[in-house]
Motif scaffolding. Sequence first.
Motif, PDB file in Angstrom:
ATOM      1  N   ALA A 204       0.817  -1.221   0.000  1.00  0.00           N
ATOM      2  CA  ALA A 204       0.000   0.000   0.000  1.00  0.00           C
ATOM      3  C   ALA A 204       0.847   1.266   0.000  1.00  0.00           C
ATOM      4  CB  ALA A 204      -0.920   0.010   1.217  1.00  0.00           C
ATOM      5  N   GLU A 205       2.145   1.132  -0.284  1.00  0.00           N
ATOM      6  CA  GLU A 205       3.036   2.291  -0.198  1.00  0.00           C
ATOM      7  C   GLU A 205       2.564   3.430  -1.096  1.00  0.00           C
ATOM      8  OE1 GLU A 205       7.788   3.444  -0.739  1.00  0.00           O
ATOM      9  OE2 GLU A 205       7.060   1.386  -1.139  1.00  0.00           O
ATOM     10  N   HIS A 206       2.117   3.098  -2.293  1.00  0.00           N
ATOM     11  CA  HIS A 206       1.663   4.125  -3.236  1.00  0.00           C
ATOM     12  C   HIS A 206       0.156   4.033  -3.498  1.00  0.00           C
ATOM     13  CE1 HIS A 206       5.776   5.308  -3.957  1.00  0.00           C
ATOM     14  NE2 HIS A 206       6.105   4.060  -4.247  1.00  0.00           N
ATOM     15  N   ALA A 207      -0.574   3.434  -2.592  1.00  0.00           N
ATOM     16  CA  ALA A 207      -2.026   3.328  -2.733  1.00  0.00           C
ATOM     17  C   ALA A 207      -2.683   4.683  -2.478  1.00  0.00           C
ATOM     18  CB  ALA A 207      -2.573   2.289  -1.770  1.00  0.00           C
ATOM     19  N   THR A 208      -3.904   4.841  -3.008  1.00  0.00           N
ATOM     20  CA  THR A 208      -4.663   6.072  -2.805  1.00  0.00           C
ATOM     21  C   THR A 208      -5.957   5.761  -2.074  1.00  0.00           C
ATOM     22  OG1 THR A 208      -5.759   5.885  -4.969  1.00  0.00           O
ATOM     23  CG2 THR A 208      -3.709   7.133  -4.876  1.00  0.00           C
ATOM     24  N   LEU A 209      -6.280   6.592  -1.105  1.00  0.00           N
ATOM     25  CA  LEU A 209      -7.559   6.522  -0.408  1.00  0.00           C
ATOM     26  C   LEU A 209      -8.485   7.573  -0.986  1.00  0.00           C
ATOM     27  CD1 LEU A 209      -6.343   6.292   3.309  1.00  0.00           C
ATOM     28  CD2 LEU A 209      -7.195   4.417   1.891  1.00  0.00           C
ATOM     29  N   TRP A 210      -9.785   7.286  -0.998  1.00  0.00           N
ATOM     30  CA  TRP A 210     -10.745   8.277  -1.472  1.00  0.00           C
ATOM     31  C   TRP A 210     -12.057   8.120  -0.730  1.00  0.00           C
ATOM     32  CZ3 TRP A 210     -15.544   7.332  -3.536  1.00  0.00           C
ATOM     33  CH2 TRP A 210     -15.828   6.010  -3.890  1.00  0.00           C
ATOM     34  N   ALA A 211     -12.836   9.197  -0.707  1.00  0.00           N
ATOM     35  CA  ALA A 211     -14.195   9.168  -0.162  1.00  0.00           C
ATOM     36  C   ALA A 211     -14.974  10.318  -0.793  1.00  0.00           C
ATOM     37  CB  ALA A 211     -14.199   9.291   1.360  1.00  0.00           C
ATOM     38  N   GLY A 212     -16.270  10.080  -1.024  1.00  0.00           N
ATOM     39  CA  GLY A 212     -17.133  11.096  -1.603  1.00  0.00           C
ATOM     40  C   GLY A 212     -17.978  10.523  -2.720  1.00  0.00           C
ATOM     41  N   LYS A 213     -18.384  11.383  -3.643  1.00  0.00           N
ATOM     42  CA  LYS A 213     -19.211  11.003  -4.785  1.00  0.00           C
ATOM     43  C   LYS A 213     -18.355  11.068  -6.041  1.00  0.00           C
ATOM     44  CE  LYS A 213     -23.405  12.398  -7.295  1.00  0.00           C
ATOM     45  NZ  LYS A 213     -24.504  13.381  -7.362  1.00  0.00           N
ATOM     46  N   ARG A 214     -18.271   9.947  -6.777  1.00  0.00           N
ATOM     47  CA  ARG A 214     -17.351   9.929  -7.909  1.00  0.00           C
ATOM     48  C   ARG A 214     -17.713   8.862  -8.935  1.00  0.00           C
ATOM     49  NH1 ARG A 214     -11.406   7.702  -6.773  1.00  0.00           N
ATOM     50  NH2 ARG A 214     -11.382   8.045  -9.015  1.00  0.00           N
ATOM     51  N   PHE A 215     -17.096   8.971 -10.117  1.00  0.00           N
ATOM     52  CA  PHE A 215     -17.044   7.889 -11.084  1.00  0.00           C
ATOM     53  C   PHE A 215     -15.863   6.999 -10.709  1.00  0.00           C
ATOM     54  CE2 PHE A 215     -18.407  11.178 -14.506  1.00  0.00           C
ATOM     55  CZ  PHE A 215     -19.655  11.278 -13.924  1.00  0.00           C
ATOM     56  N   ASP A 216     -16.021   5.695 -10.828  1.00  0.00           N
ATOM     57  CA  ASP A 216     -14.908   4.806 -10.550  1.00  0.00           C
ATOM     58  C   ASP A 216     -13.767   5.086 -11.524  1.00  0.00           C
ATOM     59  OD1 ASP A 216     -14.338   2.207  -8.876  1.00  0.00           O
ATOM     60  OD2 ASP A 216     -13.536   1.861 -10.889  1.00  0.00           O
ATOM     61  N   GLN A 217     -12.528   5.031 -11.041  1.00  0.00           N
ATOM     62  CA  GLN A 217     -11.384   5.383 -11.883  1.00  0.00           C
ATOM     63  C   GLN A 217     -11.141   4.363 -12.997  1.00  0.00           C
ATOM     64  OE1 GLN A 217      -7.814   5.523  -9.508  1.00  0.00           O
ATOM     65  NE2 GLN A 217      -7.478   3.331  -9.632  1.00  0.00           N
ATOM     66  N   ASP A 241      -5.115   1.132  -6.196  1.00  0.00           N
ATOM     67  CA  ASP A 241      -3.697   0.947  -6.528  1.00  0.00           C
ATOM     68  C   ASP A 241      -2.922   0.234  -5.428  1.00  0.00           C
ATOM     69  OD1 ASP A 241      -4.059   2.306  -8.999  1.00  0.00           O
ATOM     70  OD2 ASP A 241      -3.948   4.220  -7.934  1.00  0.00           O
ATOM     71  N   VAL A 242      -3.522  -0.801  -4.864  1.00  0.00           N
ATOM     72  CA  VAL A 242      -2.781  -1.689  -3.968  1.00  0.00           C
ATOM     73  C   VAL A 242      -1.949  -2.618  -4.856  1.00  0.00           C
ATOM     74  CG1 VAL A 242      -2.954  -3.495  -2.224  1.00  0.00           C
ATOM     75  CG2 VAL A 242      -4.587  -1.591  -2.221  1.00  0.00           C
ATOM     76  N   ARG A 243      -0.638  -2.459  -4.803  1.00  0.00           N
ATOM     77  CA  ARG A 243       0.233  -3.127  -5.770  1.00  0.00           C
ATOM     78  C   ARG A 243       0.896  -4.354  -5.138  1.00  0.00           C
ATOM     79  NH1 ARG A 243       1.572  -1.930 -10.699  1.00  0.00           N
ATOM     80  NH2 ARG A 243       0.531   0.102 -10.560  1.00  0.00           N
ATOM     81  N   TRP A 244       0.460  -5.534  -5.598  1.00  0.00           N
ATOM     82  CA  TRP A 244       0.994  -6.784  -5.064  1.00  0.00           C
ATOM     83  C   TRP A 244       2.366  -7.086  -5.674  1.00  0.00           C
ATOM     84  CZ3 TRP A 244      -2.141  -7.719  -1.212  1.00  0.00           C
ATOM     85  CH2 TRP A 244      -3.486  -7.391  -1.331  1.00  0.00           C
TER      86      TRP A 244
END
Length: 527
Positions: A204-217, A241-244
Amino acid sequence: MRITKISAGVLCALFGLGYYSSAQASTTLSIEERLALLESRLNQAEQEASQAKLRADKAEKRTIAAEQQLAQVTKKQEKQTQQIETVEKNKRDDGFEFSAYARSGLLINEHGKGGRGGPGVSPASSLNGDAHVGRLGNEKDNYVELSFNKKMSFDDGSWAHFKTMLADGANNPDPWVQDNDSHHINIRQLYVEMGDLASFGGVAEHATLWAGKRFDQDNFDIHFTDSDIMFLGGTGGGINDVRWTNNFKSDFNVYGRNFGDLGSDNYNDNDIQNLMFTANNFYNNWQLMLTGMTAQGNDDLKDNTSTTGSYALRSDNTAKNGYYAMLAYHDKSRFYGLAPGVSETALQYGGGLGAEARQPGSDGDLTENAKSLRFASYGIVPVSKNWELAPSVIAQHSEDRYRDGDRYDWATFNLRASQAITQNFALLYEASWQYMDLDPNGRSYTSDGTIYNYQAVKGDFYKLTFAPTFKVGNVFDIKARPEIRFFATWMNWSKELDHYAINDDFGSSGFTAGGNWNFGVQTEIWF
C-alpha cells in the motif's frame, strides 16, 4: 660527488671547450678547479630540477583539489536546480485545475422540423439506456461537464486532490432553458483522494484513499456509440492501486446509490440504497472485476412504479441482491494484436440486481431471477496516412429480466471512419446496424393513465452519416477534439419495430419505418 679522470675527460670533451674558451679568455684554471666548478653547476641543476618537481607536484595537487571542489560545487548546483524544479513543479501542481467535456448541436429533419434521434433511439435502448447506435449526426442534446480540481502536495511527499464535476444537459435548443424535465443540472462528482502517505508501506506504499461522490477510476466506454462498457459510480469510499507486484494491482471500493442515471423520484421518501462492493484486479493488460450488491427493501416496493424513471411498471419479484463479473483486456498500443492502434474488449455476466451490465447497480426493476450476458469491444486503427477506422460491437442476451420468462437479445455494430483532407479538415463517415429480438412477456407501462403491454418485436435498424468536419490539433487523430461538424444522417428500420410501444420514438408521428433524414451542425470538445 667523486669524478674519475675518465669521467672528467668525457665531460671536458662535451662541455669543456666552451667553458675552457671562456675561462681562457679571462684566467687559466686548473683541471681540478674546472671539475669543482662543473660539479657545483651540476649540483645547482639538480637542486633546480628538484625544486621544479616539487612545484609541479604542488600544482598537480592544487589542480586535483580544484577539480574536486568544482565537482562538489557542480553537484550542489545540480541539487539546488532539482530542488528549484521540484518547488516550481509543486507550485504548478498545487494550483487550480480545470477540464471539461461538452457537445451542442442543431438537429432538424427532412421537413424542416426538430429531428428525432440520439444514440439510444431504438426500442432496445429502453433496457436502461443500454443498446446504443452510432452517435455521429444523431444527437440533439446540449450537454456539458465542467471539472474543477485542487491539488495539494506536502513536505513528507504525500498529496491530496479535491475534485468536483458540475454537469448539465438539456434537449431544448432555446438560449435560456428553465428547470424542467429536459434540463438536469447536477453535481456528478465531489470527492477527495490522497496518496503516497508517509505511514503507508508495503503493497500500500503508493495506494490512494478516497471518499465522496465519484465515477470509478476504472470506467471505460465506446465513445463512438456513447456506450459505457463499464460505468460504476455513486457515493462511498475505497483504496485504489494496492500493488501486489510490479504487474499486479487491485482496487477495493464500496458505493451506495439510488437507481436510475440521475436517481428516481420514487426514492425521495425512503432510505433504500443499492450498496455495491467491488474488487478490480489488474494483471498486465487483463482486468477482472467482481461486484456484489444489496438493496434491502427494494423487493417491497410493489407500488407499480419504476425505479428508473421510465413508464414501465414493476414486477412482484424485484431483486434485493445481485452479483456481477467482468473479464476485460485493454491494449493501448495495438489493434487486436494486428497493427499499431488501440483495442479494448470485455465479457460481462450478472444476476439479480447485477443483470444490468452497462451500469451495474443502476436498475432496481430487475427480478431476482434476472440473468444477463454481454460482450463489448472496440478498436482504433490507422490504415493509411490519411485514413483511420474505429469499429465496435456490443451484444447482449438477457432473460427473466423484468418478468419471469422474458427475453431480450440485441447486437450493435458500428464503424466510424475519418479521412483527413487538409491540416484542419476531415470527412467523417459512420455506419450502424442493430439487430433486436425483444420479448417482454407481459411487461407493462403507463401512458396518459392507461396501462399497456410492451409488444414482442424483431427487426433491424440502419444508420448512415456523412459529416464534413473542421478541427484543430491533429486532424489525423479520430479522437482529437475540438471539432465542428456539418452532417447528413439517414436512418431506417424494420416496420415491426414501430409497434414496440405507443410512446416509443419508433412509430411516432413523422418517425416511422421507411427512411428518415436528419441534418445539422454540432460541436464537441474535451480537454
